[in-house]
Design an enzyme around this catalytic site. Structure first.
Site, PDB file in Angstrom:
ATOM      1  N   TYR A  35      23.052  26.632  31.845  1.00 42.68           N
ATOM      2  CA  TYR A  35      23.376  25.697  32.930  1.00 42.68           C
ATOM      3  C   TYR A  35      22.367  24.550  32.967  1.00 42.68           C
ATOM      4  CZ  TYR A  35      23.735  24.061  37.802  1.00 42.68           C
ATOM      5  OH  TYR A  35      23.845  23.299  38.938  1.00 42.68           O
ATOM      6  N   LYS A  63      23.089  20.587  32.304  1.00 45.60           N
ATOM      7  CA  LYS A  63      22.790  19.535  33.277  1.00 45.60           C
ATOM      8  C   LYS A  63      21.855  18.489  32.692  1.00 45.60           C
ATOM      9  CE  LYS A  63      25.241  20.948  36.801  1.00 45.60           C
ATOM     10  NZ  LYS A  63      26.448  20.198  37.216  1.00 45.60           N
ATOM     11  N   SER A  70      21.678  18.460  38.385  1.00 48.45           N
ATOM     12  CA  SER A  70      20.820  19.436  39.065  1.00 48.45           C
ATOM     13  C   SER A  70      19.381  19.272  38.618  1.00 48.45           C
ATOM     14  CB  SER A  70      21.298  20.855  38.744  1.00 48.45           C
ATOM     15  OG  SER A  70      20.369  21.824  39.195  1.00 48.45           O
TER      16      SER A  70
END
Length: 253
Positions: free
Chosen positions: A148, A152, A135
């Protein structure tokens, strides 16, 4: 030079490949002629693909998933580590267990699946290809999804490390995906008006479709990318204009 995708009959596993971006990836490989197996924790049906229930954070379930694919199809050519995600939670409010689960799903689970796949691919004459769905949150600040974004970023680094360790038999690449319009877009961007407003911040003027992400995954897994390994392909429509451009006197929007 004859150029083609040449994925007819390739056996492909797409984790979380039953909805959203994962469904677009599944459709892309099916359109390229591949045999696709999807997995998720809850049962779901995708026309043309088979489904296996699996929690990709569980080593025993992952081992059973991969061995079952090999038993049923004789090989495993491509793995797309798509399963992941995170709800909005400010870093100082979320619990240690919450952060641990986010990192487990978005970083450790792809490593677990990749290890199981690599063990098979190394024994195959044609090797294999692994594509990790990362991402843009791993490449810029990720407020509200800090764990998160950190996971990533780790996935991008893991991609390049595994590409070195597992070469030349297995290629490992990643997609750094930007904003995608899915059935859950309203959870991130609000109403239709909110989604349209967010889309205007993208240089291409719109959010990606799941199928566009799927096409990029197919490319990285295909012979067209036969000399691409350890790379992260950014799929974000041109990214985000720097905030100072609109804040500065005389700046353009």
């Amino acid at each position: 030079m004859h150029v083609e995708l040449d994925l007819d009959g390739a056996v492909v596993l797409v984790t979380g490949g039953v909805r959203g971006v994962g469904l677009g990836i599944t459709r892309g490989f099916l359109a390229a002629g591949a045999v696709v197996v999807t997995c998720a924790r809850r049962p779901a049906e995708v026309d043309g693909a088979s489904f296996v229930a699996c929690d990709v954070r569980d080593a025993d379930q992952v081992a059973a998933l991969v061995s079952g694919i090999v038993a049923g199809h004789g090989r495993l050519d491509v793995v797309v580590n798509n399963a992941g995600g995170a709800p909005f939670a400010l870093a100082d409010k979320a619990s240690p267990r919450f952060h641990s689960k986010i990192v487990e799903l978005n970083l450790l689970a792809p490593l677990l699946v990749s290890q199981a796949a690599n063990a098979v691919m190394q024994t195959q004459a044609s090797g294999g290809s692994i594509v990790n769905v990362s991402s843009v949150s791993g490449r810029r600040p990720s407020p509200g999804t800090a764990a998160y974004g950190a996971a990533k970023a780790g996935l991008d680094n893991l991609t390049s490390s595994l590409a070195v360790e597992w070469a030349p038999k297995v290629r490992v690449n990643a997609l750094a995906v930007g904003m995608v319009r899915t059935e859950q877009s309203h959870l991130h961007y609000g109403s239709e008006a909110g989604i349209e407003a967010v889309a205007k911040t993208v240089p291409l003027g719109r959010l990606a479709s799941p199928d566009e992400v799927g096409a990029c995954a197919v490319f990285l897994a295909s012979p067209l990318a036969s000399y691409v390994s350890g790379a992260t392909l950014v799929v974000h429509g041109g990214g985000e204009a720097p905030a100072f451009l609109t804040a500065a006197d005389g700046g353009s929007s």
